[in-house]
Scaffold this active site. Sequence first.
Site, PDB file in Angstrom:
ATOM      1  N   GLU A 115      12.903   9.052  32.830  1.00 38.73           N
ATOM      2  CA  GLU A 115      14.239   8.483  33.052  1.00 38.73           C
ATOM      3  C   GLU A 115      14.168   7.024  33.504  1.00 38.73           C
ATOM      4  OE1 GLU A 115      16.407  11.172  35.634  1.00 38.73           O
ATOM      5  OE2 GLU A 115      16.331  12.786  34.151  1.00 38.73           O
ATOM      6  N   ASN A 121      27.864  15.747  45.100  1.00 39.80           N
ATOM      7  CA  ASN A 121      28.686  16.944  45.258  1.00 39.80           C
ATOM      8  C   ASN A 121      28.462  17.634  46.593  1.00 39.80           C
ATOM      9  OD1 ASN A 121      26.117  17.586  43.478  1.00 39.80           O
ATOM     10  ND2 ASN A 121      26.509  19.393  44.708  1.00 39.80           N
ATOM     11  N   ASP A 128      30.588  20.530  41.405  1.00 38.94           N
ATOM     12  CA  ASP A 128      29.421  19.656  41.209  1.00 38.94           C
ATOM     13  C   ASP A 128      29.830  18.349  40.525  1.00 38.94           C
ATOM     14  OD1 ASP A 128      26.788  18.743  41.232  1.00 38.94           O
ATOM     15  OD2 ASP A 128      26.198  19.837  39.426  1.00 38.94           O
ATOM     16  N   ASN A 185      26.584  11.790  32.934  1.00 37.75           N
ATOM     17  CA  ASN A 185      25.655  12.065  34.026  1.00 37.75           C
ATOM     18  C   ASN A 185      24.990  10.767  34.479  1.00 37.75           C
ATOM     19  OD1 ASN A 185      23.534  13.402  35.689  1.00 37.75           O
ATOM     20  ND2 ASN A 185      24.462  15.248  34.869  1.00 37.75           N
TER      21      ASN A 185
HETATM   22 CA    CA Z   1      24.605  18.195  41.773  1.00 37.03          CA
END
Ligand code: CA
Length: 718
Positions: A100, A290, A335, A423
């Site tokens: 990533e 979250n 979330d 995301n």
């Molecule tokens: Ca999470």
Amino acid sequence: MSNLVKTALISTLFLFSCQPADTDANGTDTVKADTKAEISVARKGVGEADILKADASSWLSHGRTYSEQRHSPLNKISQNNIADLGLQWSYDLGTSRGIEVTPIVHDGIIYITSTWNIVTALDAKSGAKLWDFDPVVDKEQAAKGCCDVVNRGVAIWGNDIFTGTIDGRLISLDAKTGKKNWDIQTVDKKYPYTITGAPRVVKGKVLIGNGGAELGVRGYFTAYDAESGKQLWRFYTVPGNPADGFENETMEMAAKTWTGEYWAAGGGGTAWDSMAYDPELDLLYVGVGNGSPWNQSIRSPDGGDNLFLSSIVAVKPDTGEYVWHYQTTPGETWDYTATQHMILAELEIEGKQRKVIMQAPKNGFFYVLDRETGEFISGKNFVPVTWATHIDDETGRPVEVPAARYGGKAPVLQLPGPLGAHNWHPMSYSPDTGLVYIPAQEAPWVYGDKEGYEYQNGQWNTGTEFQFAALPSDVATFKALKAMVKGRLLAWDPVNQKEAWVHEHDGPWNGGILSTSGGLVFQGTADAHFAAYNDKTGDKLWDFFTETGIVAAPITYELDGDQYIAVASGWGGSFTLGYGGVFPTGSKATVGRLLVFKLGADMALTLKADTSSVDKSSLPTTDASAEVIAKGFNAYANTCIVCHGDQAYSSGLVPNLRYSPITKSPEAWKAIVMDGALATQGMPKWEGLIDNETSEAIRAYVISEANSVFTEEFYENN
Ligand code: CA
């Protein structure tokens, strides 16, 4: 399971604890210098002025600049000559896990991170290795992470490189040699904290948060002195137990928005990725995650906004003093993190120049806020959402659909799910077009109460029943749900809050974005392509097959008059682990690499043979009852699924249990699952968390899936 749930089942997700397919057990904490490569460029320290100058030849901060626009003014590679772009060099990272990283480039050196936090410095022109550094992370601790053993990159300041580790450390390295300056622990290892994000450095302070809100922690971010590693301040993102006293007035204020024994599972609010900094306003912006547990009816039973969950928080970087916050999802229960990438820009809105901060968090709405005050300017959904109808323009709060708040109610199929409408994959903002380019997706989920939930340290503590969200065994429903899952490159007009153009991908979980003043938008995809698009129209202008899928974001830099584009391949992270098997993309998911492109280059990528094929000639068998298999399914869906994949079919990042010889042997299964025989490789020991009968039921369930109609061929054709 009710019919409602059966017809609703869908998926998306995170990971849990994973046994790595690669076994890079190179033990010691040493620097391995490559004597063939020499650092020929004179070194000088990087300071705030350098980052602010935003010299396009380098890439000095995670989002290139403090504004995190991820747009480069470089234009030598343009719409006119993009056809001549080719591979100049590639560097094999020796891993099959998710990559990533956003590279940092300074003085002709490119700094990257890889699986298990290996840091490598490469000559940015030739790809020759200068040094690498292995922090020797505690892999058992890593197994407590939610979403693959990934890392998003280093920071540079002065003559030093900074990197966080999956086991919670922050490390300073000499940029020239890779020798360690200092190495400090930033978390209490009693709790399942992990670090996957890239540090930022502002005014000589290294800033780092952490993750862990799926398993249950209290979130915070901390500033450390870049020279000494000394802790300067810490900002908690959620209040602790009032009995222990509040750290400051801000926590006392936040606590008024919580109810019940909210501190029991930590509360969550981890700041695991996004930050931005405005030097004129001297404000640091941090995205907060979250709640823990997810389920608000358990976490804060009488409701409340639960500050600062799912918020953007602005603080003073010198002291960590709170200035303002904006909460994207009050009383978060899905979330819906606000840890997604944040971008600072100047926009003309209704005739006025506004200093804005923009975010497209998981909840599916695109936000434009005044970054001086936190005032809500506008918000609009950028993908279909079913949990809220709109954002109220007066209050800046979402108008929820009643059924969405599932606590004490029937399970609900909802868009987005926990994978988010967007995301961590970074977006970009082009001042040339005024558009934000978003790696957007549609990934629904079934949310439902977990009966008899109890907090267990070391387990997932979401307070939701994951079995509802597992893919169904009914073929027609499976196909219908799979068809709902989508991914796209979306060009968004933030002033008018509307789509400018869209490019549909085959599926979700694609790479981050780079835009350039060459009129180009670059993105890699899950199906192993790296492509360039016209920034105004979305027409695809160039495409390169990368063999392995991409989740990372590209960068660009210039050396000796040539512009380079760099991107890491390595398709991993939560979706890949949970669903990469049942959603095959064509990515072999086997070769993490750094790929560097240049005009006129034409190096062929050396494709690697697919070694993921396994012996399916003799499948394991079981005489377990349907009841036992159902019990195994429930346990699997709440634990193993996040790493080993829905329907017990993994993407290949971790062993596919259906075809593992271990599944055939109750003794071998017990040794690994219950006794922790592979704990040092990242597969945790489950003794104390589940009993042996449950472990055997999971084995029976895996065997039942191995003999089901859902085969590799089925997944590829449906
Ligand atoms: Ca999470």
